[in-house]
Design an enzyme around this catalytic site. Structure first.
Site, PDB file in Angstrom:
ATOM      1  N   HIS A 170      25.744 -57.158  76.995  1.00  0.00           N
ATOM      2  CA  HIS A 170      24.567 -56.364  76.647  1.00  0.00           C
ATOM      3  C   HIS A 170      23.363 -56.635  77.564  1.00  0.00           C
ATOM      4  CE1 HIS A 170      27.034 -55.563  73.301  1.00  0.00           C
ATOM      5  NE2 HIS A 170      26.656 -56.548  72.517  1.00  0.00           N
ATOM      6  N   ASP A 183      30.655 -51.156  75.502  1.00  0.00           N
ATOM      7  CA  ASP A 183      29.546 -52.066  75.273  1.00  0.00           C
ATOM      8  C   ASP A 183      28.578 -51.232  74.440  1.00  0.00           C
ATOM      9  OD1 ASP A 183      27.005 -53.193  75.359  1.00  0.00           O
ATOM     10  OD2 ASP A 183      27.459 -54.264  77.196  1.00  0.00           O
ATOM     11  N   HIS A 184      28.451 -51.538  73.164  1.00  0.00           N
ATOM     12  CA  HIS A 184      27.773 -50.565  72.298  1.00  0.00           C
ATOM     13  C   HIS A 184      26.285 -50.402  72.642  1.00  0.00           C
ATOM     14  CE1 HIS A 184      26.582 -54.096  69.895  1.00  0.00           C
ATOM     15  NE2 HIS A 184      25.655 -53.332  69.356  1.00  0.00           N
TER      16      HIS A 184
HETATM   17  C1  BG6 Z   1      27.627 -57.808  69.257  1.00  0.00           C
HETATM   18  C2  BG6 Z   1      27.696 -59.302  69.189  1.00  0.00           C
HETATM   19  O1  BG6 Z   1      28.211 -57.357  70.441  1.00  0.00           O
HETATM   20  O2  BG6 Z   1      26.271 -57.387  69.223  1.00  0.00           O
HETATM   21  C3  BG6 Z   1      27.002 -59.802  67.928  1.00  0.00           C
HETATM   22  O3  BG6 Z   1      29.049 -59.724  69.178  1.00  0.00           O
HETATM   23  C4  BG6 Z   1      25.609 -59.246  67.829  1.00  0.00           C
HETATM   24  O4  BG6 Z   1      26.983 -61.221  67.893  1.00  0.00           O
HETATM   25  C5  BG6 Z   1      25.600 -57.746  68.030  1.00  0.00           C
HETATM   26  O5  BG6 Z   1      25.120 -59.554  66.537  1.00  0.00           O
HETATM   27  C6  BG6 Z   1      24.186 -57.208  68.140  1.00  0.00           C
HETATM   28  O6  BG6 Z   1      24.208 -55.818  68.136  1.00  0.00           O
HETATM   29  P1  BG6 Z   1      22.961 -54.965  67.635  1.00  0.00           P
HETATM   30  O7  BG6 Z   1      23.352 -53.557  67.882  1.00  0.00           O
HETATM   31  O8  BG6 Z   1      22.758 -55.291  66.199  1.00  0.00           O
HETATM   32  O9  BG6 Z   1      21.796 -55.410  68.474  1.00  0.00           O
END
Ligand code: BG6
Length: 505
Positions: free
Chosen positions: A257, A194-195
């Protein structure tokens, strides 16, 4: 203050071959290749020597074509852009193989891996990054194993598999994916990404809470009135309809997230820094979530999608006009929820969560709102703003505390002032992208920033009850909001009903 105390040193990443399955896709282009490039250049030089990156996908392309694609990806998406003089150093690590869908695809992958390892003098340490659609994950794992590409977990060399979110697209499929993973791999070989866990400020939430003495006593329902978590994006759907339209914001953002952020705010102190202990504490916080069932879904969950509007000065299309969207799927691009963590610490404290695409701007933050002082001295007859501790995740990373202060002068006048820490000024450098951090962690074999199976299960259990109710009761409204706004009026009403309003991140 300049005393830096290193609590635990990052394990060094090991030389390996990173195979990106689905290397011609959106994630590889926007995130993985730019992150790998950044690790190589920009003074980080963090990619282990000899390490190779092998793109593996269906698209027919030569290795040279892949390098060209990677170059364009870096030009467009790497924060510092492309540095011509350093490009070749990175490019020589890249290779490409097509035929992911072919019956003999994984046999050919095995041969190519052996060829790369021999040519570069690399040990057979392999990371398989599954950057493929959720429904292709299981097949990929079965085929990796079938081709003999998964080494025994405790052997001299490692095989690791990285699985991107979403894991499954509902509770049942998530469980099935987990079962397949565990059938073919040991838990120590699985890295569920989960980044958001790779973001600096998200990691700092843990440090703030547990390395500072001042927070624990006030981090509970006696002192905290409510918590808000906003993850706002200004981007729209882009070219992702095939993935996003069947999924929607609840699955795409909340299941992972937002619940991650919530668990970091709500968790009890883990018994140690050991990854298993940390995962356990986080999953426990989620287990205490009150299920949003039955009529509660209508009352406590708002869903909507964007209409056309103006974002960053540009007129943009509404969701239904985006290419590839099918109106009958009724995907939501915005969700707001009011949830409760029913445990001793949080009983009675609402957590308000919201996320959406095409909102006013890209900004994510957690706001911890403290209870007001009694209506006796300053608070008598006039409403005073409560203290708010804000943790800004992006783009302006940092945290702040709003307090009330006397305005200089003869009158007794109080006004809110902000004690503000900005990462950019305090630490003097941009934080690495989340994927840079996470890729290194996979190369070093540290699981702390990855999801445990129990988190995946518990988060899906929570989300599934909402999905089921939406399915059962189509009269639950799917609202709309103007692109460039902060979401639909129903989301404001959700808080207004409790005498509150959203904080702008
Ligand atoms: C991803 C989603 O996990 O996270 C995307 O699939 C979203 O829809 C993205 O745009 C948002 O990531 P960040 O790091 O730009 O907030």
């Amino acid at each position: 203050m300049d005393e830096v105390l290193t609590i635990s040193q990052a394990r060094p990443p090991q030389p390996c071959t990173l195979v990106i399955l689905g290397a011609s896709g959106d994630l590889a282009t926007r995130k993985l290749l730019p992150a790998l490039y950044n690790l190589e250049v920009y003074g980080r030089g963090l990619l282990p020597p000899k390490t190779a990156v092998l793109g593996f996908a269906r698209t027919e392309m030569t290795p040279e074509g892949f390098r060209q694609r990677a170059r364009e990806a870096v030009q467009r998406h790497a924060p510092g852009g492309l540095r011509e003089e350093l490009w070749n150093r990175f490019a020589e690590r890249l290779d490409y193989l097509s035929g992911l869908e072919r019956a003999d695809g994984f046999e050919r992958l095995k041969q190519r891996l052996q060829a790369i390892e021999t040519a570069r003098g690399l040990p057979p340490n392999r990371i398989f990054y599954l950057s493929v659609p959720p429904d292709a994950v299981q097949d990929a794992v079965v085929r990796l194993d079938g081709a003999g590409l998964i080494a025994p977990p405790r052997g001299e060399h490692f095989s690791r598999v990285v699985v991107e979110k979403p894991i499954g697209n509902d509770l049942a499929s998530a469980m099935e994916v987990n079962r397949t993973l565990r059938k073919h791999l040991a838990e120590s070989q699985i890295f569920r990404i989960d980044h958001y866990l790779g973001k600096e400020v998200v990691q700092n939430l843990f440090v703030l809470r547990f390395a500072n003495g001042i927070f624990e006593d006030i981090w509970n329902n006696r002192r905290i009135a409510h918590v808000q978590i906003t993850v706002a994006e200004s981007e729209g759907l882009g070219s992702r309809a095939a993935y996003y339209d069947p999924v929607g914001a609840l699955r795409d953002m909340v299941q992972n997230h937002l619940l991650q952020l919530l668990s970091l705010v709500a968790m009890e102190p883990p018994v140690s820094l050991d990854p298993t202990a940390v995962r356990h504490a986080k999953a426990n916080a989620l287990r205490a979530l009150r299920p949003a069932e039955g009529s509660r879904v209508r009352e406590q969950v708002v869903r909507a999608r964007y209409r056309s509007g103006v974002v960053d000065g540009q007129r943009v299309a509404g969701y239904l006009e985006e290419p590839g969207v099918r109106p009958e799927r009724r995907a939501e691009t915005f969700v707001a929820l009011k949830v409760f963590v029913d445990n001793w610490r949080w009983s009675g404290v609402p957590f308000y969560l919201r996320t959406g695409k095409r909102l006013a701007r890209r900004a994510s933050a957690v706001f911890v709102v403290f209870k007001e002082v009694p209506e006796i001295l300053f608070n008598r007859g006039a409403w005073l703003r409560p203290n708010v501790f804000a943790i800004r995740i992006q783009p302006d990373e940092g945290f702040s505390l709003d307090v009330l202060a006397k305005e200089p002068g003869l009158d007794l006048a109080v006004r809110p002032v902000r004690m503000n820490l900005r990462y950019a000024s305090e630490f003097g450098q941009a934080s690495p992208d989340a994927y840079e951090h996470l890729l290194l962690e996979v190369m070093s074999g540290d699981h702390t920033l990855f999801l445990g199976a129990s988190f995946v299960r518990t988060s899906w259990e929570f989300v599934q009850t909402i999905l089921d109710q939406w399915q059962r009761d189509p009269s639950i409204p799917l609202g709309s909001y103007e692109a460039g706004s902060w979401g639909p009026p129903e989301a404001d009403r959700l808080l207004a009903a409790d005498g509150r309003a959203w904080f702008e991140p």
